[in-house]
Write an enzyme that holds these catalytic residues in place. Structure first.
Site, PDB file in Angstrom:
ATOM      1  N   ASP A 158      -7.222   3.199  -2.922  1.00 31.34           N
ATOM      2  CA  ASP A 158      -8.248   3.320  -1.506  1.00 31.34           C
ATOM      3  C   ASP A 158      -8.190   4.854  -1.116  1.00 31.34           C
ATOM      4  O   ASP A 158      -7.190   5.576  -0.949  1.00 31.34           O
ATOM      5  CB  ASP A 158      -7.051   2.674  -0.368  1.00 31.34           C
ATOM      6  CG  ASP A 158      -7.898   2.395   0.960  1.00 31.34           C
ATOM      7  OD1 ASP A 158      -9.015   3.046   1.088  1.00 31.34           O
ATOM      8  OD2 ASP A 158      -7.171   2.013   1.987  1.00 31.34           O
ATOM      9  N   LYS A 171      -3.011   5.123  -2.464  1.00 29.35           N
ATOM     10  CA  LYS A 171      -4.029   6.199  -1.771  1.00 29.35           C
ATOM     11  C   LYS A 171      -4.382   7.197  -2.605  1.00 29.35           C
ATOM     12  O   LYS A 171      -3.489   7.957  -3.671  1.00 29.35           O
ATOM     13  CB  LYS A 171      -3.224   6.612  -0.643  1.00 29.35           C
ATOM     14  CG  LYS A 171      -3.036   5.501   0.580  1.00 29.35           C
ATOM     15  CD  LYS A 171      -4.284   4.946   1.151  1.00 29.35           C
ATOM     16  CE  LYS A 171      -3.915   3.982   2.433  1.00 29.35           C
ATOM     17  NZ  LYS A 171      -4.869   3.545   2.745  1.00 29.35           N
ATOM     18  N   LYS A 226      -9.895  -6.250   8.930  1.00 28.18           N
ATOM     19  CA  LYS A 226      -8.574  -6.106   9.763  1.00 28.18           C
ATOM     20  C   LYS A 226      -8.937  -6.411  11.141  1.00 28.18           C
ATOM     21  O   LYS A 226     -10.273  -6.051  11.482  1.00 28.18           O
ATOM     22  CB  LYS A 226      -8.424  -4.640   9.764  1.00 28.18           C
ATOM     23  CG  LYS A 226      -7.744  -3.948   8.599  1.00 28.18           C
ATOM     24  CD  LYS A 226      -7.589  -2.474   8.722  1.00 28.18           C
ATOM     25  CE  LYS A 226      -7.213  -1.967   7.304  1.00 28.18           C
ATOM     26  NZ  LYS A 226      -7.301  -0.436   7.069  1.00 28.18           N
ATOM     27  N   LYS A 262      -1.421  -1.072  -4.371  1.00 27.99           N
ATOM     28  CA  LYS A 262      -2.451  -0.249  -3.941  1.00 27.99           C
ATOM     29  C   LYS A 262      -1.913   1.107  -3.705  1.00 27.99           C
ATOM     30  O   LYS A 262      -1.006   1.530  -2.985  1.00 27.99           O
ATOM     31  CB  LYS A 262      -3.034  -0.812  -2.543  1.00 27.99           C
ATOM     32  CG  LYS A 262      -3.992   0.216  -1.827  1.00 27.99           C
ATOM     33  CD  LYS A 262      -4.574  -0.623  -0.748  1.00 27.99           C
ATOM     34  CE  LYS A 262      -4.810   0.197   0.341  1.00 27.99           C
ATOM     35  NZ  LYS A 262      -5.558  -0.705   1.562  1.00 27.99           N
ATOM     36  N   GLY A 317      -4.025  -4.036   6.576  1.00 28.65           N
ATOM     37  CA  GLY A 317      -2.980  -3.643   7.588  1.00 28.65           C
ATOM     38  C   GLY A 317      -3.332  -2.375   7.934  1.00 28.65           C
ATOM     39  O   GLY A 317      -3.969  -1.383   7.373  1.00 28.65           O
ATOM     40  N   ASP A 334     -13.790  -1.209   3.783  1.00 27.42           N
ATOM     41  CA  ASP A 334     -12.699  -1.383   4.724  1.00 27.42           C
ATOM     42  C   ASP A 334     -13.413  -0.843   6.031  1.00 27.42           C
ATOM     43  O   ASP A 334     -14.126  -1.574   6.713  1.00 27.42           O
ATOM     44  CB  ASP A 334     -11.350  -0.420   4.351  1.00 27.42           C
ATOM     45  CG  ASP A 334     -10.278  -0.485   5.470  1.00 27.42           C
ATOM     46  OD1 ASP A 334     -10.693  -0.860   6.889  1.00 27.42           O
ATOM     47  OD2 ASP A 334      -9.211  -0.063   5.256  1.00 27.42           O
ATOM     48  N   GLU A 368     -11.196   0.926  -3.071  1.00 25.52           N
ATOM     49  CA  GLU A 368     -11.511   0.762  -1.471  1.00 25.52           C
ATOM     50  C   GLU A 368     -12.110   1.936  -0.850  1.00 25.52           C
ATOM     51  O   GLU A 368     -11.461   3.113  -0.918  1.00 25.52           O
ATOM     52  CB  GLU A 368     -10.309   0.329  -0.770  1.00 25.52           C
ATOM     53  CG  GLU A 368     -10.417  -0.194   0.546  1.00 25.52           C
ATOM     54  CD  GLU A 368      -8.956  -0.660   1.095  1.00 25.52           C
ATOM     55  OE1 GLU A 368      -7.993  -0.892   0.297  1.00 25.52           O
ATOM     56  OE2 GLU A 368      -8.761  -0.673   2.348  1.00 25.52           O
ATOM     57  N   SER A 382       0.865  -1.203  -0.062  1.00 26.45           N
ATOM     58  CA  SER A 382       0.185   0.074   0.025  1.00 26.45           C
ATOM     59  C   SER A 382       0.866   1.166  -0.115  1.00 26.45           C
ATOM     60  O   SER A 382       1.687   1.454   0.893  1.00 26.45           O
ATOM     61  CB  SER A 382      -0.755  -0.049   0.976  1.00 26.45           C
ATOM     62  OG  SER A 382      -1.746   1.061   1.341  1.00 26.45           O
TER      63      SER A 382
HETATM   64  O1  OSB Z   1      -7.038   2.158   4.991  1.00 27.09           O
HETATM   65  O2  OSB Z   1      -5.862   0.278   4.737  1.00 27.09           O
HETATM   66  C1  OSB Z   1      -5.773   1.374   5.044  1.00 27.09           C
HETATM   67  C2  OSB Z   1      -2.637   2.066   7.094  1.00 27.09           C
HETATM   68  C3  OSB Z   1      -3.265   2.777   8.193  1.00 27.09           C
HETATM   69  C4  OSB Z   1      -4.388   3.139   8.162  1.00 27.09           C
HETATM   70  C5  OSB Z   1      -5.333   2.449   7.145  1.00 27.09           C
HETATM   71  C6  OSB Z   1      -4.826   1.949   6.150  1.00 27.09           C
HETATM   72  C7  OSB Z   1      -3.529   1.802   6.122  1.00 27.09           C
HETATM   73  C8  OSB Z   1      -2.933   0.959   4.674  1.00 27.09           C
HETATM   74  C9  OSB Z   1      -1.442   0.315   5.154  1.00 27.09           C
HETATM   75  O3  OSB Z   1      -3.137   1.116   3.626  1.00 27.09           O
HETATM   76  C10 OSB Z   1      -1.715  -1.125   4.883  1.00 27.09           C
HETATM   77  C11 OSB Z   1      -0.216  -1.813   5.548  1.00 27.09           C
HETATM   78  O4  OSB Z   1      -0.247  -1.968   6.781  1.00 27.09           O
HETATM   79  O5  OSB Z   1       0.515  -1.965   4.633  1.00 27.09           O
HETATM   80 MG    MG Z   2      -8.197   0.995   3.733  1.00 24.97          MG
END
Ligand code: OSB
Ligand code: MG
Length: 382
Positions: free
Chosen positions: A198, A173, A272, A171, A300, A248, A223, A145
């Site tokens: 995401d 953001k 999660k 992925k 994560g 999520d 996402e 991510s």
């Molecule tokens: O939305 O998936 C999310 C990290 C912190 C809070 C929310 C998210 C995330 C990530 C990181 O996308 C995923 C990772 O731990 O590699």
């Molecule tokens: Mg997310």
């Protein structure tokens, strides 16, 4: 339920320790909430019969992803969940799950304790967590991510670096203003890679026309475009999109998953353990989705190796089929809290540890270094 013990051999928790920790990231992480240079989180240690189990509370310093923070989680554990464990002599995670439901909310705080109890239970049985969970995958497909960068060129460079390391999917953001143009440039350079986005709830229903433009980029999923509570607008958007929506933040428990699926609010769910309150609720969501033929993957929260080890074991369950947000230790931290660190195989996977409990070794000296606060609770004081 696997991992159940008889009354006679039941463990008694005699000590619980909380560590408020901070670890700096190797690279800043920026989402639609803003940029962060490191992570605040809580490590939980539960002790019984001379053994110890480790858990991690994924609540961050500030309430951006959810209303929980490290401070609220600390308070909830101290005032309610830790006393509950001692007063009711709870040691099995199933018992904790059954009793902690009398309190409202604060899933991340519950999850940290439940995870520690699972680790302890598995260690006491001499089994890795994935066996207690009835997992089947010996290795799990993983992606990465990538946060919002200062420029698209910087993003492209980072994507290439991670592809070279062997990650199965990327992925990125997104947020209003860092979305369609960015996806177009990524696709120009990398037309075929598995790519998903995401938004962490950065859009609202009025942005639907713009979100529909994302259909042009052959994304595996979009996402959480809208706010966590907004299943309705997600269902309206999904009807107009060819790309699957993945939820999520919206999926807070199995009931939310059922409603989202019945309404057609998503076609994929990201699980999660922290967000939903632990492994037992995660498994309920996993099983429900499997029954409805919806694939799931493990999200994560930039966990330390301890939280990530828990994610790896959860992702061994059968219906965790899409690549996870579980990356190598060195993607997050210069020095992770565990040994050996998690690495990516040549197949773009992470191997599920086969030693008892989380199956990796927490490094006490590093935990002490990362800890900015600590509190010890003893059974005799309750
Ligand atoms: O939305 O998936 C999310 C990290 C912190 C809070 C929310 C998210 C995330 C990530 C990181 O996308 C995923 C990772 O731990 O590699
Ligand atoms: Mg997310």
């Amino acid at each position: 339920m696997p991992g159940e013990r008889s009354e006679r051999t039941k463990m008694k928790i005699d000590r619980i320790e909380l560590f408020l920790c901070y670890l700096p990231y190797v690279h800043f992480f920026e989402t639609s909430f803003g940029r962060q240079e490191g992570r605040t989180f809580i490590l939980v240690k539960v002790y019984a019969d001379g053994m110890c189990g480790y858990g991690e509370v994924v609540a961050d310093k500030s309430p951006f992803y959810s209303y929980e923070t490290a401070s609220t989680a600390w308070l909830m554990m101290k005032d309610f969940f830790v006393p509950l464990i001692f007063r009711k002599a709870l040691a099995h995670p199933q018992d904790f799950y059954a009793q902690v439901g009398i309190y409202k909310g604060h899933p991340m705080a519950r999850a940290g304790l439940e995870l520690a109890l699972w680790d302890l239970e598995a260690r006491s049985q001499g089994l890795p967590l994935w066996r207690l969970y009835e997992g089947i995958h010996k290795e799990i497909p993983v992606g990465v991510s990538i946060g919002i960068q200062d420029s698209v060129d910087q993003l492209l460079e980072r994507i290439q670096g991670f592809l070279d390391e062997g990650y199965q999917r990327i992925k990125i953001k997104i947020k209003p203003g860092w979305d369609t143009a960015v996806c177009r440039k990524v696709r120009e350079k990398l037309p075929d890679i598995p790519l998903q986005v995401d938004a962490n709830g950065a859009y609202s229903a009025g942005d639907s026309k713009r979100l529909k433009e994302l259909d042009a980029f052959n994304l595996t999923m979009i996402e959480q475009p809208f706010a966590p509570y907004d299943l309705w607008d997600h269902s309206r958007l999904q009807k107009e999109l060819a790309t699957p929506l993945c939820l999520d933040e919206s999926i807070t428990n199995v009931e939310a998953a059922r409603k989202a699926i019945e309404m057609g609010s998503c076609r994929i769910i990201n699980i999660k353990a922290g967000r939903v309150g632990g492994i037992i609720e995660s498994r309920k969501i996993h099983d429900f989705c499997q029954d409805k033929s919806l694939p799931v993957w493990c999200g994560g929260m930039l966990e330390s190796g301890i939280g990530r080890a828990h994610n790896v074991h959860l992702a061994a369950l059968p219906n965790f089929t899409l690549p996870h947000d579980i990356s190598a230790s060195k993607r997050y931290y210069a020095e992770d809290l565990i040994e050996p660190p998690f690495d990516i195989t040549a197949r773009g996977t992470i191997e599920v540890p086969d030693l008892p409990g989380i199956g990796v070794y927490p490094q006490e000296e590093r935990i002490r270094k990362a800890a900015v606060n600590k509190e010890v609770f003893r059974k005799e004081d309750f």
